[in-house]
Design an enzyme around this catalytic site. Structure first.
Site, PDB file in Angstrom:
ATOM      1  CB  SER A   1      -0.916  -0.071   1.287  1.00  0.00           C
ATOM      2  OG  SER A   1      -1.433   1.098   1.297  1.00  0.00           O
TER       3      SER A   1
ATOM      4  CE1 TYR B   1      -4.748  -2.150   4.662  1.00  0.00           C
ATOM      5  CE2 TYR B   1      -3.681  -0.288   4.498  1.00  0.00           C
ATOM      6  CZ  TYR B   1      -4.285  -1.165   3.944  1.00  0.00           C
ATOM      7  OH  TYR B   1      -4.444  -1.340   2.558  1.00  0.00           O
TER       8      TYR B   1
HETATM    9  N1  LIG Z   1      -8.373  -0.231  -1.894  1.00  0.00           N
HETATM   10  C1  LIG Z   1      -7.414   0.332  -1.654  1.00  0.00           C
HETATM   11  O1  LIG Z   1      -7.378   1.518  -1.652  1.00  0.00           O
HETATM   12  C2  LIG Z   1      -6.122  -0.452  -1.103  1.00  0.00           C
HETATM   13  C3  LIG Z   1      -5.289   0.575  -1.220  1.00  0.00           C
HETATM   14  C4  LIG Z   1      -3.804  -0.239  -0.716  1.00  0.00           C
HETATM   15  C5  LIG Z   1      -3.683  -1.328  -0.589  1.00  0.00           C
HETATM   16  N2  LIG Z   1      -4.905  -2.331  -0.708  1.00  0.00           N
HETATM   17  C6  LIG Z   1      -4.656  -3.569  -0.399  1.00  0.00           C
HETATM   18  O2  LIG Z   1      -5.145  -4.436  -1.717  1.00  0.00           O
HETATM   19  C7  LIG Z   1      -5.732  -5.643  -1.149  1.00  0.00           C
HETATM   20  C8  LIG Z   1      -7.113  -5.757  -1.764  1.00  0.00           C
HETATM   21  O3  LIG Z   1      -7.949  -4.610  -1.258  1.00  0.00           O
HETATM   22  P1  LIG Z   1      -9.449  -4.467  -1.778  1.00  0.00           P
HETATM   23  O4  LIG Z   1      -9.657  -2.900  -1.746  1.00  0.00           O
HETATM   24  O5  LIG Z   1      -9.633  -5.276  -3.032  1.00  0.00           O
HETATM   25  O6  LIG Z   1      -9.928  -5.082  -0.109  1.00  0.00           O
HETATM   26  P2  LIG Z   1     -11.720  -5.638  -0.402  1.00  0.00           P
HETATM   27  O7  LIG Z   1     -12.056  -5.617   0.985  1.00  0.00           O
HETATM   28  O8  LIG Z   1     -12.453  -5.199  -1.593  1.00  0.00           O
HETATM   29  O9  LIG Z   1     -11.321  -7.236  -0.510  1.00  0.00           O
HETATM   30  C9  LIG Z   1     -10.727  -7.940   0.353  1.00  0.00           C
HETATM   31  C10 LIG Z   1     -10.998  -9.489  -0.031  1.00  0.00           C
HETATM   32  O10 LIG Z   1     -10.498 -10.306   1.282  1.00  0.00           O
HETATM   33  C11 LIG Z   1     -11.303 -11.077   1.821  1.00  0.00           C
HETATM   34  N3  LIG Z   1     -10.928 -11.543   2.920  1.00  0.00           N
HETATM   35  C12 LIG Z   1     -11.051 -10.922   4.095  1.00  0.00           C
HETATM   36  N4  LIG Z   1     -10.821 -11.501   5.267  1.00  0.00           N
HETATM   37  C13 LIG Z   1     -10.306 -12.869   4.674  1.00  0.00           C
HETATM   38  C14 LIG Z   1     -10.049 -13.987   5.653  1.00  0.00           C
HETATM   39  N5  LIG Z   1      -9.789 -13.885   7.138  1.00  0.00           N
HETATM   40  N6  LIG Z   1      -9.785 -15.160   4.608  1.00  0.00           N
HETATM   41  C15 LIG Z   1     -10.012 -14.951   3.260  1.00  0.00           C
HETATM   42  N7  LIG Z   1     -10.148 -13.876   2.671  1.00  0.00           N
HETATM   43  C16 LIG Z   1     -10.606 -12.790   3.452  1.00  0.00           C
HETATM   44  C17 LIG Z   1     -12.691 -10.459   1.468  1.00  0.00           C
HETATM   45  O11 LIG Z   1     -13.693 -11.359   1.609  1.00  0.00           O
HETATM   46  C18 LIG Z   1     -12.340  -9.707   0.208  1.00  0.00           C
HETATM   47  O12 LIG Z   1     -13.093 -10.670  -0.996  1.00  0.00           O
HETATM   48  C19 LIG Z   1      -5.597  -5.728   0.415  1.00  0.00           C
HETATM   49  O13 LIG Z   1      -4.375  -6.539   0.812  1.00  0.00           O
HETATM   50  C20 LIG Z   1      -5.416  -4.155   0.633  1.00  0.00           C
HETATM   51  O14 LIG Z   1      -4.863  -4.019   2.176  1.00  0.00           O
HETATM   52  C21 LIG Z   1      -6.016  -1.550  -1.158  1.00  0.00           C
END
Ligand SMILES: NC(=O)c1ccc[n+]([C@@H]2O[C@H](COP(=O)([O-])OP(=O)(O)OC[C@H]3O[C@@H](n4cnc5c(N)ncnc54)[C@H](O)[C@@H]3O)[C@@H](O)[C@H]2O)c1
Length: 250
Positions: A142, A155
């Site tokens: 991130s 986080y």
């Molecule tokens: N969205 C953003 O702005 C952003 C920014 C930087 C980094 N990220 C990182 O990118 C990745 C994806 O983010 P996103 O926005 O798609 O998140 P999201 O919340 O849309 O999706 C996360 C997925 O992880 C699954 N999940 C949650 N807990 C779980 C568990 N215990 N076991 C198995 N699966 C589980 C959820 O069901 C979901 O499908 C994450 O690691 C997040 O930290 C996201």
């Protein structure tokens, strides 16, 4: 150079958000994908993509439970026919709260999913990848792998750890033909950010800080993931690639 047709990938967190977008992009590029996710949404992936069910496999599991994590990896591997070329660790959790209001349970959940599950799945995948002398591991960092963030101590600590874990595993496994890299998304339009997007004060502040003057889309991340999964990146390892519309450069 960018051809990944016929490769086999395990993608965690693929039921929605950035993970889903990578499942879609990889499937369309001819990759056979096994998705591990806790959500029931996993069972809708094939329909949402209009996909050939023999090319997208689903494994529902809680990656916070180490026994269920191990079983889910074994099941995903078996559904892929016993080989894995690409692992994308996209499942992740965030909770935004001041440090004083944060429970230790929440801290442990965020560390458990965002760091421990990534370490363990990477080790399981690397054992298989070493047998074939090649593999691509892509972690989701991130911009908070580098910046401290605000009201997100657990986080940002977990994503800082992802940067270090990516470098450490790369140092150990590069000589075995395994590249370990991380992507650093900025502010992306996914449900993870619903509260920020709906915050009348913070939302315009965030947009003003992004040089590209727009939030990122899941598709913005999928392109970089495809580069990191392809032969074009065979000499790229141990690095963090921002996909942030320029935020980290500010
Ligand atoms: N969205 C953003 O702005 C952003 C920014 C930087 C980094 N990220 C990182 O990118 C990745 C994806 O983010 P996103 O926005 O798609 O998140 P999201 O919340 O849309 O999706 C996360 C997925 O992880 C699954 N999940 C949650 N807990 C779980 C568990 N215990 N076991 C198995 N699966 C589980 C959820 O069901 C979901 O499908 C994450 O690691 C997040 O930290 C996201």
């Amino acid at each position: 150079m960018f051809d990944i047709t016929g490769k086999k990938a395990i993608i965690t967190g693929g039921a929605q958000g950035l993970g889903f977008s990578m499942v879609q992009a990889f499937y369309q590029a001819g990759v056979e994908v096994a998705v591990i996710d806790i959500s029931d949404g996993i069972f809708e992936i094939c329909d949402k993509l209009g996909a050939d069910a023999s090319k997208i496999h689903t494994v529902q599991a809680d990656l916070l439970n180490i026994e269920s994590l191990t079983k889910s990896f074994e099941e995903a591997l078996s559904k892929l026919g016993g080989t894995v070329d690409i692992l994308i660790n996209s499942a992740g959790l965030i909770q935004r709260k001041p440090a004083f209001e944060f429970s230790i349970e929440s801290w442990n959940r965020i560390m458990g999913l965002n760091v421990t599950s990534v370490f363990e799945l990477s080790r399981l995948a690397a054992v298989e990848m070493m047998k074939q002398g090649s593999g691509k591991i892509i972690n989701m960092g991130s911009i908070l792998s580098v910046l401290g963030g605000f009201n997100a101590a657990a986080y940002s600590t977990s994503k800082g750890a992802i940067l270090q874990l990516t470098k450490s595993l790369s140092n150990e496994w590069a000589e075995h033909g395994i590249q370990v890299n991380a992507i650093a998304p900025g502010y992306m339009l996914t449900t993870m950010n619903t509260d920020l997007m709906n915050d009348p004060v913070r939302s315009p502040q965030i947009e003003a800080r992004i040089p590209a003057k727009r939030w990122g889309t899941p598709e913005d991340v999928a392109g970089v993931a495809m580069f990191l999964a392809s032969p074009a990146s065979d000499y790229v390892t141990g690095t963090l690639i921002p996909v942030d519309g320029g935020v980290l450069g500010r």
